[in-house]
Scaffold this active site. Structure first.
Site, PDB file in Angstrom:
ATOM      1  N   SER A   2       0.852  -1.157  -0.225  1.00 10.94           N
ATOM      2  CA  SER A   2       0.060  -0.019  -0.063  1.00 10.94           C
ATOM      3  C   SER A   2       0.903   1.220   0.119  1.00 10.94           C
ATOM      4  O   SER A   2       1.810   1.359  -1.064  1.00 10.94           O
ATOM      5  CB  SER A   2      -1.044  -0.110   1.128  1.00 10.94           C
ATOM      6  OG  SER A   2      -2.206   0.920   1.046  1.00 10.94           O
ATOM      7  N   ASP A  45      -8.282  -2.975  -7.448  1.00 13.91           N
ATOM      8  CA  ASP A  45      -7.670  -2.434  -6.064  1.00 13.91           C
ATOM      9  C   ASP A  45      -8.817  -1.726  -5.165  1.00 13.91           C
ATOM     10  O   ASP A  45      -9.492  -0.797  -5.389  1.00 13.91           O
ATOM     11  CB  ASP A  45      -6.780  -1.277  -6.086  1.00 13.91           C
ATOM     12  CG  ASP A  45      -5.932  -1.132  -5.006  1.00 13.91           C
ATOM     13  OD1 ASP A  45      -6.537  -0.548  -4.206  1.00 13.91           O
ATOM     14  OD2 ASP A  45      -4.892  -1.577  -4.851  1.00 13.91           O
ATOM     15  N   HIS A  81      -6.432  -5.612  -1.660  1.00 10.24           N
ATOM     16  CA  HIS A  81      -5.513  -4.586  -1.492  1.00 10.24           C
ATOM     17  C   HIS A  81      -4.310  -5.271  -0.733  1.00 10.24           C
ATOM     18  O   HIS A  81      -4.588  -5.746   0.476  1.00 10.24           O
ATOM     19  CB  HIS A  81      -6.052  -3.320  -0.845  1.00 10.24           C
ATOM     20  CG  HIS A  81      -5.154  -2.249  -0.573  1.00 10.24           C
ATOM     21  ND1 HIS A  81      -4.721  -1.636  -1.884  1.00 10.24           N
ATOM     22  CD2 HIS A  81      -4.619  -1.588   0.471  1.00 10.24           C
ATOM     23  CE1 HIS A  81      -3.917  -0.598  -1.402  1.00 10.24           C
ATOM     24  NE2 HIS A  81      -3.783  -0.764  -0.131  1.00 10.24           N
TER      25      HIS A  81
END
Length: 401
Positions: free
Chosen positions: A183, A279, A347
């Site tokens: 991330s 995502d 994600h």
């Protein structure tokens, strides 16, 4: 992770979603992970390399063994960003802004696992998880401490002192080294990729891996580029400009250099991107954030992609196409590159065992993410795969929040 919003109700919802994510992740980690103690880098305080609240940075280190004793994996933790004094102050009261709030142990799983059956190519490496407590993907460096809040914007200094500390602890002898992250940490692994390589002699094989860090400059439901505006504030608040790639900032406004599509062409170090084309963080926060969905019509869709209407799926499918267009320049250099772009609603997939390397993990071309990354790193075979559109991939582990 969620943007830190001014509205208290939105913050409460974000907190609830975060708890669901963490609980789900912890249930997997308890089964397939092991716990690693924290190391506080107290010596960094004198160098001004500190978290938002002025506390020392920290990392967790599982030491290498056997054939992996001179191999090093440095992995950046994720956790969004803060974009002004107010949101950074709120963040400084949490583990994402203060090492005082961090737990003493974290679970290592997936790419951080120490058993060959769960992590065949990297299990015996030195594996370091760098805790994220600056709020700007380790790019900030403002000399002056904020007067009224005592906030420190020093993420770039944290990056340097952590790497220098690890070099002094044996990483200077590395035969192989990887900079990775998830991330906001995945974004950091892209932005700092060439800087990381510069710490090593040419005899060391150095590569970078970004998991769910390929954020794109998409429009929301109202046609606004909210992530770009958010990054404008992040760069201004943290003084990030001087730590972003000059090859990018010399051509466009600094905040646009937070988007990987604008910097990857110039990265010389070999780079691998693993990302879900759908995502879940970007769809929830950049495409359909609460401010662009005042009546909550996207609520169920954002929690579970199978609950999206046909109209919502049309928008989500367009996001995928925009995401793939943003990858066009990824292979613009001669350095060996790879990608694993699946069509899952997810994600971060490298830190979770079930999506990294298991019998039922997501696959492309009959390879898990763990196998694809291993083949690429060790030059066994190239891997550059983009999945067909949702819902064609039946190996996906779609997130339900």
């Amino acid at each position: 992770m969620q943007f830190v919003r001014r509205d208290s109700m939105m913050r409460k919802k974000a907190s609830q979603w975060l708890c669901v994510i963490l609980i789900g992740s912890l249930s997997v980690l308890k089964t397939y992970g092991f716990y690693v103690n924290i190391t506080y880098l107290e010596s960094a305080v004198d160098k001004g390399a500190v978290c938002l609240d002025g506390s020392p940075p920290a990392y967790h280190w599982d030491k290498g063994s056997g054939a992996g004793i001179n191999n090093w994996l440095v992995h950046f933790e994720g956790g969004g960003w803060c974009n002004n004094v107010s949101t950074c102050l709120a963040r400084s009261l949490t583990r994402l802004g203060s090492s005082k709030q961090m737990v003493e142990q974290v679970a290592f799983s997936g790419i951080l696992h120490n058993q060959p059956e769960y992590n065949p190519d990297f299990h015996n490496w030195n594996k370091i998880k760098v805790r994220y407590c600056d709020g700007a993907s380790f790019t900030g460096d403002v000399e002056k401490v904020h007067q009224n809040t005592n906030l420190h914007f020093r993420g770039a200094r944290i990056f340097h002192v952590v790497i220098e500390d690890l070099l002094a602890r044996g990483m200077n002898n590395a035969e192989n080294a990887i900079l990775s992250g998830c991330s906001a940490g995945g974004l950091a692994s892209i932005l700092h990729c060439d800087k990381f390589k510069a710490f090593f002699p040419t005899s060391t094989t150095v590569k970078c891996l970004a998991d769910a860090g390929y954020f794109i400059n998409s429009k929301d439901l109202f046609g606004h580029r909210r992530l770009e505006a958010f990054y404008d504030d992040v760069v201004k608040t943290h003084g990030s400009s001087k730590n972003l790639p000059s090859s990018c900032t010399s051509k466009m406004k600094d905040s646009l250099c937070f988007f990987p599509e604008n910097v990857v062409q110039e990265i010389e170090t070999p780079l691998f991107i693993t990302n879900a084309a759908y995502d879940s963080w970007q769809i929830k926060n950049a495409v359909a954030p609460g401010i662009a969905d005042p009546h909550g019509t996207w609520h169920n869709c954002k929690l579970d992609i199978e609950k999206c209407s046909s109209d919502q799926m049309e928008i989500i499918q367009e996001f995928r196409l925009e995401f793939l267009r943003a990858l066009d320049g990824f292979f613009g250099t001669s350095s060996p590159r790879g990608m694993f772009i699946n069509s899952c609603y997810a994600h971060c997939q490298t830190e979770i065992q079930e999506t990294w390397f298991m019998s039922d993990s997501p696959m492309l071309s009959n390879k898990t993410i763990g196998e694809a990354v291993g083949d690429w790193f060790y030059d066994r075979s190239a891997f550059e795969e983009i999945d067909c559109p949702y819902p064609c991939d039946k190996t996906c582990h779609n997130r339900i929040f």
